[in-house]
Scaffold this motif. Structure first.
Motif, short mmCIF file in Angstrom:
data_model
loop_
_atom_site.label_atom_id
_atom_site.label_comp_id
_atom_site.label_asym_id
_atom_site.label_seq_id
_atom_site.Cartn_x
_atom_site.Cartn_y
_atom_site.Cartn_z
N ASN A 1 2.87 14.07 11.89
CA ASN A 1 3.64 13.84 10.69
C ASN A 1 3.51 14.86 9.61
O ASN A 1 3.08 15.79 9.81
CB ASN A 1 3.14 12.36 10.06
N ILE A 2 4.19 14.82 8.59
CA ILE A 2 4.31 15.69 7.48
C ILE A 2 2.90 15.98 7.00
O ILE A 2 2.58 17.03 6.45
CB ILE A 2 5.43 15.30 6.35
N ARG A 3 2.03 14.85 6.70
CA ARG A 3 0.94 15.17 5.94
C ARG A 3 0.05 16.14 6.89
O ARG A 3 -0.61 17.04 6.31
CB ARG A 3 0.07 13.89 5.82
N SER A 4 -0.12 16.11 8.24
CA SER A 4 -0.64 17.04 9.02
C SER A 4 -0.12 18.45 8.70
O SER A 4 -1.06 19.41 8.57
CB SER A 4 -0.59 16.76 10.52
N VAL A 5 1.08 18.65 8.68
CA VAL A 5 1.65 20.00 8.43
C VAL A 5 1.38 20.37 7.01
O VAL A 5 1.08 21.58 6.60
CB VAL A 5 3.24 19.86 8.88
N LEU A 6 1.25 19.44 5.93
CA LEU A 6 1.24 19.94 4.78
C LEU A 6 -0.51 20.36 4.64
O LEU A 6 -0.70 21.28 3.89
CB LEU A 6 1.43 18.81 3.69
N SER B 1 0.95 -1.15 0.03
CA SER B 1 0.11 0.26 0.32
C SER B 1 0.96 1.26 0.14
O SER B 1 2.11 1.33 0.61
CB SER B 1 -0.79 0.14 1.22
N ILE B 2 0.17 2.35 -0.56
CA ILE B 2 1.04 3.43 -0.42
C ILE B 2 0.06 4.64 -0.05
O ILE B 2 -1.19 4.65 -0.17
CB ILE B 2 1.45 3.91 -1.87
N ALA B 3 0.61 5.63 0.98
CA ALA B 3 -0.18 6.65 1.52
C ALA B 3 -0.74 7.45 0.30
O ALA B 3 0.08 7.97 -0.63
CB ALA B 3 0.58 7.63 2.33
#
Length: 134
Positions: free
Chosen positions: A112-117, A52-54
Motif C-alpha cells: 500500500n501507499i503507507r509502505s512506500v511513504l 476508524s481512520i488510518a
C-alpha cells in the motif's frame, strides 16, 4: 560571572575505534527504529461513532529519526558515504521486512501507499543532512 561561549564545541579528537563504535550504536538504533516504524505503520484511531481512520504517524518519525541518525553519524565522519551507514542499515532492515513472507508466514509490510511513504520518508530524511551541508 563567567559567560558561556557563543559557539558550540564539537569534539573531533577521537580514535577510529570510537568512530566505529559510534556508528555501530547508530546502526543498531536504525534497526530498532525501522522495526518499530513498520510494526506501528498500520495504526488506526477510533473516531466517535464507531468508525476508524488510518493514522500512520511512523512515516513522520522515520523522516525525522533517520535525519537525526545521519546528522549524528556525520559528526563521526566527514565522508558522506561513511556517515550514511545508519541509513544503509535502515534501508536493509526495511528490505528484510519487505521480504519477510519469503522467510515466514506473516507479511510485515503491506502493498500500500503507507509502505512506500515510509520508505521514501526514511530515505529522504537520512539523505537530507548529508547533502544539505554540501
Amino acid at each position: 560571572m563567567r559567560q558561556l561561549p557563543q559557539q558550540g564545541f564539537i569534539h573531533q579528537d577521537f580514535s577510529r575505534a570510537e568512530a566505529i563504535g559510534g556508528l555501530f550504536w547508530l546502526s543498531l538504533g536504525a534497526l530498532i527504529s525501522v522495526f518499530l516504524e513498520v510494526m506501528y505503520l498500520g495504526t488506526w484511531i477510533a473516531l466517535p461513532g464507531g468508525s476508524s481512520i488510518a493514522f500512520p504517524y511512523t512515516i513522520l518519525i522515520a523522516f525525522f529519526f533517520t535525519m537525526v541518525l545521519s546528522r549524528t553519524a556525520a559528526l563521526w565522519s566527514n565522508r558522506a558515504v561513511i556517515a550514511a551507514i545508519p541509513l544503509y542499515v535502515w534501508v536493509a532492515g526495511y528490505t528484510v521486512m519487505m521480504m519477510w513472507p519469503v522467510f515466514g508466514d506473516a507479511q510485515l509490510l503491506g502493498s500500500n501507499i503507507r509502505s512506500v511513504l515510509l520508505l521514501g520518508a526514511g530515505v529522504i530524511g537520512g539523505i537530507w543532512p548529508l547533502i544539505k551541508v554540501k
